[in-house]
Every structure is written in C-alpha cells, then in structure tokens.
Scaffold this motif. Sequence first.
Motif, PDB file in Angstrom:
ATOM      1  N   TYR A   2      34.341  54.552  26.459  1.00 38.27           N
ATOM      2  CA  TYR A   2      34.627  54.372  27.890  1.00 38.27           C
ATOM      3  C   TYR A   2      35.972  54.948  28.295  1.00 38.27           C
ATOM      4  O   TYR A   2      36.415  54.745  29.426  1.00 38.27           O
ATOM      5  CB  TYR A   2      34.549  52.893  28.302  1.00 38.27           C
ATOM      6  N   ASP A  12      24.853  57.360  23.524  1.00 38.66           N
ATOM      7  CA  ASP A  12      25.457  57.150  22.214  1.00 38.66           C
ATOM      8  C   ASP A  12      26.723  56.338  22.367  1.00 38.66           C
ATOM      9  O   ASP A  12      27.443  56.445  23.364  1.00 38.66           O
ATOM     10  CB  ASP A  12      25.781  58.498  21.551  1.00 38.66           C
ATOM     11  N   SER A  13      26.992  55.477  21.378  1.00 40.89           N
ATOM     12  CA  SER A  13      28.216  54.700  21.313  1.00 40.89           C
ATOM     13  C   SER A  13      28.396  53.881  22.604  1.00 40.89           C
ATOM     14  O   SER A  13      27.493  53.134  22.985  1.00 40.89           O
ATOM     15  CB  SER A  13      29.406  55.631  21.042  1.00 40.89           C
ATOM     16  N   ALA A  14      29.518  54.026  23.294  1.00 39.82           N
ATOM     17  CA  ALA A  14      29.683  53.310  24.564  1.00 39.82           C
ATOM     18  C   ALA A  14      28.563  53.661  25.536  1.00 39.82           C
ATOM     19  O   ALA A  14      28.066  52.797  26.274  1.00 39.82           O
ATOM     20  CB  ALA A  14      31.040  53.639  25.169  1.00 39.82           C
ATOM     21  N   GLY A  15      28.153  54.931  25.539  1.00 38.17           N
ATOM     22  CA  GLY A  15      27.065  55.337  26.416  1.00 38.17           C
ATOM     23  C   GLY A  15      25.741  54.685  26.063  1.00 38.17           C
ATOM     24  O   GLY A  15      24.900  54.456  26.942  1.00 38.17           O
ATOM     25  N   PRO A  48      24.866  52.310  19.424  1.00 36.69           N
ATOM     26  CA  PRO A  48      25.359  51.819  20.717  1.00 36.69           C
ATOM     27  C   PRO A  48      26.392  50.702  20.562  1.00 36.69           C
ATOM     28  O   PRO A  48      26.314  49.877  19.655  1.00 36.69           O
ATOM     29  CB  PRO A  48      24.079  51.295  21.379  1.00 36.69           C
ATOM     30  N   TRP A  49      27.338  50.691  21.489  1.00 37.34           N
ATOM     31  CA  TRP A  49      28.338  49.621  21.562  1.00 37.34           C
ATOM     32  C   TRP A  49      27.794  48.586  22.533  1.00 37.34           C
ATOM     33  O   TRP A  49      27.902  48.737  23.745  1.00 37.34           O
ATOM     34  CB  TRP A  49      29.655  50.194  22.046  1.00 37.34           C
ATOM     35  N   HIS A  80      27.020  59.354  28.101  1.00 33.65           N
ATOM     36  CA  HIS A  80      27.812  59.846  26.982  1.00 33.65           C
ATOM     37  C   HIS A  80      28.713  58.759  26.412  1.00 33.65           C
ATOM     38  O   HIS A  80      29.158  57.843  27.107  1.00 33.65           O
ATOM     39  CB  HIS A  80      28.655  61.050  27.412  1.00 33.65           C
ATOM     40  N   GLY A  81      28.998  58.896  25.111  1.00 34.69           N
ATOM     41  CA  GLY A  81      29.919  57.993  24.453  1.00 34.69           C
ATOM     42  C   GLY A  81      31.356  58.448  24.609  1.00 34.69           C
ATOM     43  O   GLY A  81      31.673  59.405  25.307  1.00 34.69           O
ATOM     44  N   HIS A 141      27.896  66.333  22.693  1.00 30.41           N
ATOM     45  CA  HIS A 141      26.887  65.793  23.602  1.00 30.41           C
ATOM     46  C   HIS A 141      26.050  66.912  24.212  1.00 30.41           C
ATOM     47  O   HIS A 141      24.820  66.837  24.256  1.00 30.41           O
ATOM     48  CB  HIS A 141      27.551  64.994  24.737  1.00 30.41           C
ATOM     49  N   VAL A 160      27.486  57.499  15.091  1.00 29.22           N
ATOM     50  CA  VAL A 160      26.645  58.474  15.807  1.00 29.22           C
ATOM     51  C   VAL A 160      26.213  59.640  14.913  1.00 29.22           C
ATOM     52  O   VAL A 160      26.207  60.795  15.338  1.00 29.22           O
ATOM     53  CB  VAL A 160      27.302  58.986  17.117  1.00 29.22           C
TER      54      VAL A 160
END
Length: 305
Positions: free
Chosen positions: A94, A156-159, A186-187, A90-91, A102, A283
């Motif tokens: 962090y 997604d994102s951080a995830g 994604p980060w 998951h984003g 989600h 996202v």
Amino acid sequence: MDPSRRHQLLAWAVPRLRGSSELESVEVERGRLLAGQERATGGLPVRMVPRFGKRFSVVTEVLKGAAGEFPSYVVTPRGTDPRRTVVYLHGGGYVAGIDPFHVRYLARLATALGARVVLPDYPLAPAHTWRDSHDQLADLTERWAADSEELVLAGDSAGGGYALALALTLRDRGGPQPGRLLLHSPWVDLTTSTPETAAFSASDPWLFLGKLEAYAAWWAGSAADLGRPEVSPALADLTGLPPALMFCGTRDTLVPGCRLLARRAAEAGWDLTYVERPGLLHVYPLLPLIPEARDAWRRTLTFLS
C-alpha cells in the motif's frame, strides 16, 4: 520438493535489488516513502514487455474521490474485442506503485486469456488510507462486472488483500459480481493476529514485520479500522464469495494470514483452492524464469479457463 536453484538465486537477489531492510523508525520511513512517491513519474512501467505499444492499447480512465483523482489503466491486446475482464490490484504494501513485474505478468495474462486488464493506480499510504479509494474501486469493479461476460478480480500481496476486500463489498451490495478471484500471497490480515507471523518473518528476506506494521497502521488510518473487512478481509464473513485460487510460499511473512484465510474459508463453505509451496518467496508466481512460477501459471490458466 526443495526450491529450485533459480528460485534460490532470486531469493538472494531480489531483496538486495529492492533495498529491503527492517524499519529504522516510523518517521524516517514515512519521509523516505513520501519522497519516493513525489519522484515517481506515474504511468505504466512497460520496459519488461517487448513491443508493448505494438501489442497492446492503453486507455486511461480518471477516477474521482474525496481525496482527489487517480488513474486506472485499461490494457487490451490489439486486434481483439475481449469479453472477459481482469481487474488487478497491484501489490507494494500500500506504499509502492505499479511495478514492471506487474505489467509483465498482466501482459502475459491478457494474451493467454484474450482479456482486457484493468489496473487501477490507487492512492498510496502514508498520505492516503483505504477510505480514499475503496468506494471508487468498488464502483469500477462493479461496472466492469456488469459490462463483461466474466470478470476476474485479482491481485498480489497488498493488492490481493484489496481484491478480496472489494469482493466482500460487491457481495454485500448485491449487484454484479466477479466470477473468480485470483490471489498471489495476499495480505489479508493487517492486524497481524496470527501468532506465527513473527517466526515466518524471521526467514523472509524481503518483507520485514516492523515495516508491515507501520504500513498497516497508515493504510487503516486508525487502530479502530485495522480489523474492518475493507482492511483485513480474512477476518470478515467469507460466505457467498466466488471461487478463488490462492498461492503462497512458506518463506513469506504473509503465509500465516493466508493459512488463516484458508481455514476460515473452509469453515464458511467458500470454494477457495489454496496452493502452498515450501520454501518459496513472497509472490513467487510473478517472479521470472523459475519453474515454480511456471507451475503456478499452468494452475492459474486451468483455473481461469
């Protein structure tokens, strides 16, 4: 193609509902996050999924690491014995836990694919760094890859960055691998090495660069770790990874990092399909009721079929 009116409405509403704002100070932000995490009740937030308990079973596995224990939820459509597994990271920069969006998205994905979804609730910054969960999540993913007919590693994102970092670790281990990667905004470069990042951040109503820089420092734990593959996977050797699909909009602070990843993937010969949509929010495939998300959903199911 211009963004839809529904997207524009969400682009106005979501940052306000989330209380998005630029960093006041590192100390204030750290205190705010730790207080919020202390108040969090844990568990899966299922309120956006009608009849969740009747439609899905949930088994909680406890993962143990040097920094303590944390849960991983296995969500399975009732009445099924899935052969496919989706491990989803998951984003939330962090610093934030699992969100109802989600769970909504993953419930749809589990139903459409006839798959179980494994959703780790990993320890968060600023109290924790990548070192407090990375090896445990690599072990978890490797085990599900061995026990499933096919494993999809997604986030997604951080995830999304975390999912890619885990794929690199599993590649280097040489054991069971995911069959496909699915990445939503994604980060992937926490060093913020791409010079265009500040310009894109100026038009992003949701993600603010000052906060992202603080979150990156906390997650890395030290400046020396910011460029590591476990933290900034876009900077790593990208050869030998499974086929991947990545989405990002251009009204997103993270789009320069996604473009960097796409360029480096092409140089490495990695089969990465990158879908970039002008003017869309961070996202966007997870946002409800917008036509752009429906298009991303169709592309995702085609990719995973």
